[in-house]
Enzyme design. Structure first.
Site, PDB file in Angstrom:
ATOM      1  N   ASP A  38     -21.724   0.105   0.394  1.00 59.27           N
ATOM      2  CA  ASP A  38     -20.417   0.546   0.439  1.00 59.27           C
ATOM      3  C   ASP A  38     -20.005   1.676  -0.516  1.00 59.27           C
ATOM      4  O   ASP A  38     -20.597   1.709  -1.653  1.00 59.27           O
ATOM      5  CB  ASP A  38     -19.507  -0.468  -0.052  1.00 59.27           C
ATOM      6  CG  ASP A  38     -17.963  -0.285   0.641  1.00 59.27           C
ATOM      7  OD1 ASP A  38     -17.369   0.653   0.359  1.00 59.27           O
ATOM      8  OD2 ASP A  38     -17.621  -1.242   1.397  1.00 59.27           O
ATOM      9  N   ASP A  84     -23.482   5.595   0.769  1.00 62.76           N
ATOM     10  CA  ASP A  84     -23.297   5.919   1.988  1.00 62.76           C
ATOM     11  C   ASP A  84     -24.185   5.488   2.967  1.00 62.76           C
ATOM     12  O   ASP A  84     -25.190   5.835   2.954  1.00 62.76           O
ATOM     13  CB  ASP A  84     -22.929   7.445   2.102  1.00 62.76           C
ATOM     14  CG  ASP A  84     -22.216   7.947   3.336  1.00 62.76           C
ATOM     15  OD1 ASP A  84     -22.299   7.745   4.531  1.00 62.76           O
ATOM     16  OD2 ASP A  84     -20.931   8.470   3.055  1.00 62.76           O
ATOM     17  N   THR A 130     -14.476  -3.097  17.625  1.00 66.90           N
ATOM     18  CA  THR A 130     -13.023  -3.570  17.712  1.00 66.90           C
ATOM     19  C   THR A 130     -12.564  -3.466  19.550  1.00 66.90           C
ATOM     20  O   THR A 130     -13.334  -2.633  20.375  1.00 66.90           O
ATOM     21  CB  THR A 130     -12.173  -2.218  17.341  1.00 66.90           C
ATOM     22  OG1 THR A 130     -10.803  -2.302  17.822  1.00 66.90           O
ATOM     23  CG2 THR A 130     -12.702  -0.846  17.504  1.00 66.90           C
ATOM     24  N   ASP A 131     -11.631  -4.036  19.849  1.00 73.12           N
ATOM     25  CA  ASP A 131     -11.013  -4.159  21.053  1.00 73.12           C
ATOM     26  C   ASP A 131     -10.331  -2.861  21.505  1.00 73.12           C
ATOM     27  O   ASP A 131     -10.304  -2.641  22.625  1.00 73.12           O
ATOM     28  CB  ASP A 131     -10.176  -5.279  21.418  1.00 73.12           C
ATOM     29  CG  ASP A 131      -8.952  -5.419  20.291  1.00 73.12           C
ATOM     30  OD1 ASP A 131      -8.756  -4.394  19.699  1.00 73.12           O
ATOM     31  OD2 ASP A 131      -7.797  -6.131  20.663  1.00 73.12           O
ATOM     32  N   ASN A 170      -7.296  -7.847  13.137  1.00 75.98           N
ATOM     33  CA  ASN A 170      -7.415  -9.075  11.905  1.00 75.98           C
ATOM     34  C   ASN A 170      -5.993  -8.745  10.958  1.00 75.98           C
ATOM     35  O   ASN A 170      -5.506  -7.969  10.712  1.00 75.98           O
ATOM     36  CB  ASN A 170      -8.330  -8.591  11.100  1.00 75.98           C
ATOM     37  CG  ASN A 170      -9.770  -9.104  11.939  1.00 75.98           C
ATOM     38  OD1 ASN A 170     -10.626  -9.458  11.069  1.00 75.98           O
ATOM     39  ND2 ASN A 170      -9.949  -9.105  13.173  1.00 75.98           N
TER      40      ASN A 170
END
Ligand code: NAD
Ligand code: TYD
Length: 355
Positions: free
Chosen positions: A31, A57, A132-133, A188
């Site tokens: 991270d 990174d 993601t949607d 979320n």
């Protein structure tokens, strides 16, 4: 062991905590600790030998290569991303850099690593891409919910960059045979979510007695899923899915933004009543809409239920109350993440926006 990118952010940290608690498997987190990360999210594991937090990174190919070679993970679970739509509208460079180029770097290094594995480890390896949607675009009120066959139609710089990364992942499976998995999840909520997103932003501002900004007329709809259910779904896909598959994940909890914000106010009225007896609803303020604001997202997670047996464990009502209670109990966490740069973002984003 698992290599988890973005494990100091909201969903990644929940995934790391849940996974170590339930399976005991060791995790290396990669991270870069952007503004959205908080190493304190993982502080309960600070002395735990099963967690190794590497600050770096995802686009740093030599670092990724050395982590893969050194730790020989059975899977790479890729959460790292720039994740906030409003920031992508204000400044999109980092979205392309991390979401597109960063994913490409991980795919290439994973492919080189996977190619030289012994047959058994090769069969077992997975590259799970958390998406993601929002890549499917916007639904009208009567449209059927998104499923795995819904065509891509991203509308924001964020969703376009995530769609691009999904396509790269798909191509690395199709062309090179890399054993990839893609999950496309709805919105979320839960512990450790950075208060630039609607639910923690509303809680934080209500408690501070500040206006609660609702974009447009508040009629936009999101399908909410508790983060712990998302993490269970990811583990279910990781263990149960064949390579090359994609899965949609959702909470079956569609709510209009205005209704959601009012519910948050009502629960706060009960759990943390205003000393003067006023409702937090008084703080709700309609502000200028987000450009290109998607009207509705909804997920039909029937395939994940029928084929892999996953359903959300929490109802929206119980998950939401638990989440509000978490933020009330973690005033220090909220305080910490809302100083300095956060205040700069809030003033840039909301000043002069009153509708
Ligand atoms: P987040 O913004 O809270 O966390 C992202 C994490 O990635 C942070 O810890 C950040 O430091 C790290 N990161 C960013 N750029 C990096 C880079 N170049 N290298 C290494 N690390 C980097 O995001 P989140 O809400 O936890 O989302 C995680 C993933 O889930 C994202 O890929 C997002 O697209 C996806 N997702 C989110 C939601 C949601 O509602 N939050 C829903 C569906 C899918
Ligand atoms: P957000 O939490 O940013 O998630 P996303 O844009 O990825 O769905 O926003 C959720 C919904 O809430 C979205 O329709 C935009 C809206 N919203 C507001 O009305 N006010 C706000 O201050 C924010 C941040 C979002």
């Amino acid at each position: 062991m698992l290599l988890v990118t973005g494990g100091a952010g909201f969903i990644g940290a929940n995934f790391v905590l849940n996974t170590i608690a339930t399976s005991g498997e060791s995790i290396v987190v990669l991270d870069s600790l952007t503004y959205a990360a908080n190493p304190a999210n993982l502080e309960t594991l600070v002395d735990d030998p099963r967690l190794n937090l590497v600050v770096g990174d995802v686009g740093d190919r030599s670092l990724v290569r050395s982590l893969l070679e050194q730790h020989q993970p059975r899977a790479l679970v890729h959460f790292a991303a720039e994740s906030h739509v409003d920031r992508s509208i204000a400044e999109s460079d980092a979205f392309v850099r991390t979401n597109v180029n960063g994913t490409h770097a991980l795919l290439e290094e994973s492919r080189l690593f996977w190619n030289q594995l012994a047959p058994q480890s090769r069969d077992r390896f997975r590259f799970l891409h958390v998406s993601t949607d929002e890549v499917f675009g916007s639904l009208g009120p009567q449209d059927p919910a998104f499923n795995e066959l819904t065509p891509y139609a991203p509308n924001s710089p964020y969703s376009a960059s995530k769609a691009a990364s999904d396509h790269l992942v798909r191509a690395w499976h199709h062309t090179y045979g890399l054993p990839t998995l893609i999950t496309n999840c709805s919105n979320n909520y839960g512990p450790f979510q950075f208060p630039e997103k609607l639910i923690p932003l509303t809680i934080h501002r209500a408690l501070a007695g500040e206006s609660i900004p609702v974009y447009g007329d508040g009629s936009n709809v999101r399908d909410w899923l508790h983060v712990s259910d998302h993490c269970t779904a990811i583990r279910t896909v990781l263990e149960g899915s064949s390579p090359g598959e994609t899965w949609v994940i959702g909470g079956n909890a569609e709510r209009r933004n205005l209704d959601l914000v009012q519910t948050l106010c009502d629960v706060l009225d009960r759990l943390r009543p205003d000393p003067e007896g006023r409702s937090y609803r008084r703080l709700i303020t309609f502000v200028t809409d987000r450009p290109g604001h998607d009207q509705r997202y909804a997920i039909d997670a029937g395939r994940l239920r029928d084929q892999l047996g996953w359903t959300p464990a929490k109802t929206f009502e119980s998950g939401l109350e638990e989440t509000i209670q978490w933020y009330l109990n973690h005033g220090d966490w909220l305080e910490n993440v809302t100083s300095g740069r956060y205040r700069d973002w809030i003033s840039q984003q909301y000043s002069g926006r009153q509708g």
